[in-house]
Design a protein around this motif. Structure first.
Motif, short mmCIF file in Angstrom:
data_model
loop_
_atom_site.label_atom_id
_atom_site.label_comp_id
_atom_site.label_asym_id
_atom_site.label_seq_id
_atom_site.Cartn_x
_atom_site.Cartn_y
_atom_site.Cartn_z
N TYR A 37 -45.86 -1.70 0.80
CA TYR A 37 -44.49 -2.16 1.04
C TYR A 37 -43.94 -1.37 2.22
CZ TYR A 37 -41.69 1.53 -1.26
OH TYR A 37 -41.07 2.70 -1.58
N PHE A 38 -43.50 -2.13 3.21
CA PHE A 38 -43.00 -1.58 4.46
C PHE A 38 -41.48 -1.55 4.38
CE2 PHE A 38 -47.05 -3.58 5.33
CZ PHE A 38 -47.72 -2.62 6.07
N TYR A 39 -40.90 -0.39 4.64
CA TYR A 39 -39.45 -0.25 4.52
C TYR A 39 -38.91 0.49 5.74
CZ TYR A 39 -40.41 4.56 2.96
OH TYR A 39 -40.82 5.86 2.89
N PRO A 40 -37.64 0.22 6.10
CA PRO A 40 -37.10 0.78 7.34
C PRO A 40 -36.89 2.29 7.39
CG PRO A 40 -35.94 -1.23 6.76
CD PRO A 40 -36.81 -0.88 5.59
N LYS A 41 -36.30 2.90 6.33
CA LYS A 41 -35.93 4.31 6.48
C LYS A 41 -35.78 5.00 5.14
CE LYS A 41 -33.28 7.21 9.50
NZ LYS A 41 -34.39 8.11 9.59
N ILE A 69 -48.25 1.75 -2.10
CA ILE A 69 -48.08 2.66 -0.96
C ILE A 69 -46.84 2.21 -0.18
CG2 ILE A 69 -49.07 3.62 1.15
CD1 ILE A 69 -51.83 2.80 0.08
N GLY A 70 -45.88 3.10 -0.04
CA GLY A 70 -44.72 2.83 0.80
C GLY A 70 -45.04 3.28 2.21
N VAL A 71 -44.68 2.46 3.20
CA VAL A 71 -44.98 2.79 4.60
C VAL A 71 -43.72 2.65 5.44
CG1 VAL A 71 -46.44 2.28 6.60
CG2 VAL A 71 -47.31 1.80 4.30
N SER A 72 -43.43 3.68 6.23
CA SER A 72 -42.35 3.60 7.21
C SER A 72 -42.73 4.45 8.42
CB SER A 72 -41.02 4.09 6.62
OG SER A 72 -40.93 5.49 6.66
N ALA A 73 -41.88 4.43 9.42
CA ALA A 73 -42.13 5.22 10.62
C ALA A 73 -41.53 6.63 10.50
CB ALA A 73 -41.55 4.51 11.85
N ASP A 74 -40.96 6.95 9.35
CA ASP A 74 -40.40 8.29 9.14
C ASP A 74 -41.52 9.34 9.11
OD1 ASP A 74 -37.64 7.60 8.87
OD2 ASP A 74 -38.07 6.86 6.86
N SER A 75 -41.16 10.58 9.38
CA SER A 75 -42.13 11.67 9.39
C SER A 75 -42.61 12.02 7.98
CB SER A 75 -41.51 12.92 10.01
OG SER A 75 -40.49 13.42 9.14
N VAL A 76 -43.72 12.72 7.90
CA VAL A 76 -44.23 13.20 6.61
C VAL A 76 -43.19 14.11 5.95
CG1 VAL A 76 -45.98 14.68 5.54
CG2 VAL A 76 -46.66 12.97 7.23
N GLN A 77 -42.51 14.94 6.73
CA GLN A 77 -41.49 15.84 6.18
C GLN A 77 -40.35 15.03 5.55
OE1 GLN A 77 -42.75 16.01 9.31
NE2 GLN A 77 -43.93 17.90 9.21
#
Length: 156
Positions: A37-41, A69-77
């Protein structure tokens, strides 16, 4: 931007850094169904609601042999903080380079208040145990979505 994914095609391979400092790849999950699942932020209202809905059903997804698995462009932190704050019990993958987001066709031009920008279109992809795409939900509306994906995972 790449083409939209089609049901029946092989899911694009990926290997991404994830919360906790390790990595996750589609190859690691061979033989299991995978809910991407792809989410913005991280830690925004809609994304938090979506994460909580998936988290509440994680045992049911596991019983259906499906990994969330959630996927976004946010950092690992950022993922680590988001996961800890809401006690999320599934991996959050980070695609800061956006290569996987583009491969799955979810990195798109968006518009808000007349301003155009690039961002993630909230989308969920169900990958079968054989690595083929079983279903794609574009432009997801959060309420009840996780339950709908669970029903599809059980029958896939």
């Amino acid at each position: 931007m790449s083409e939209k994914l089609q049901v029946g095609q092989q899911a694009p391979a990926f290997k991404l850094p994830r919360d906790g400092g390790s990595s996750i790849s589609l190859a690691d999950l061979k033989g299991k169904k995978v809910v991407l699942y792809f989410y913005p932020k991280d830690d925004t209202s809609g994304c938090t609601k979506e994460a909580m809905e998936f988290n509440a059903l994680r045992a049911d997804f596991a019983a259906a042999n499906a990994e969330i698995i959630g996927v976004s462009a946010d950092s690992v932190q950022s993922h680590d903080k988001f996961k800890a704050k809401y006690s999320l019990d599934f991996p959050l993958a980070s695609d800061e380079e956006k290569a996987m987001l583009e491969a799955y066709g979810v990195w798109v031009e968006k518009s808000m208040y007349g301003r155009k920008y690039m961002g993630i279109e909230r989308t969920t992809v169900l990958v079968g145990a054989d690595g083929a795409i079983r279903q794609v939900w574009p432009k997801v509306k959060v309420p009840g979505h996780a339950a709908e994906v669970l029903a599809a995972a059980k029958s896939a």
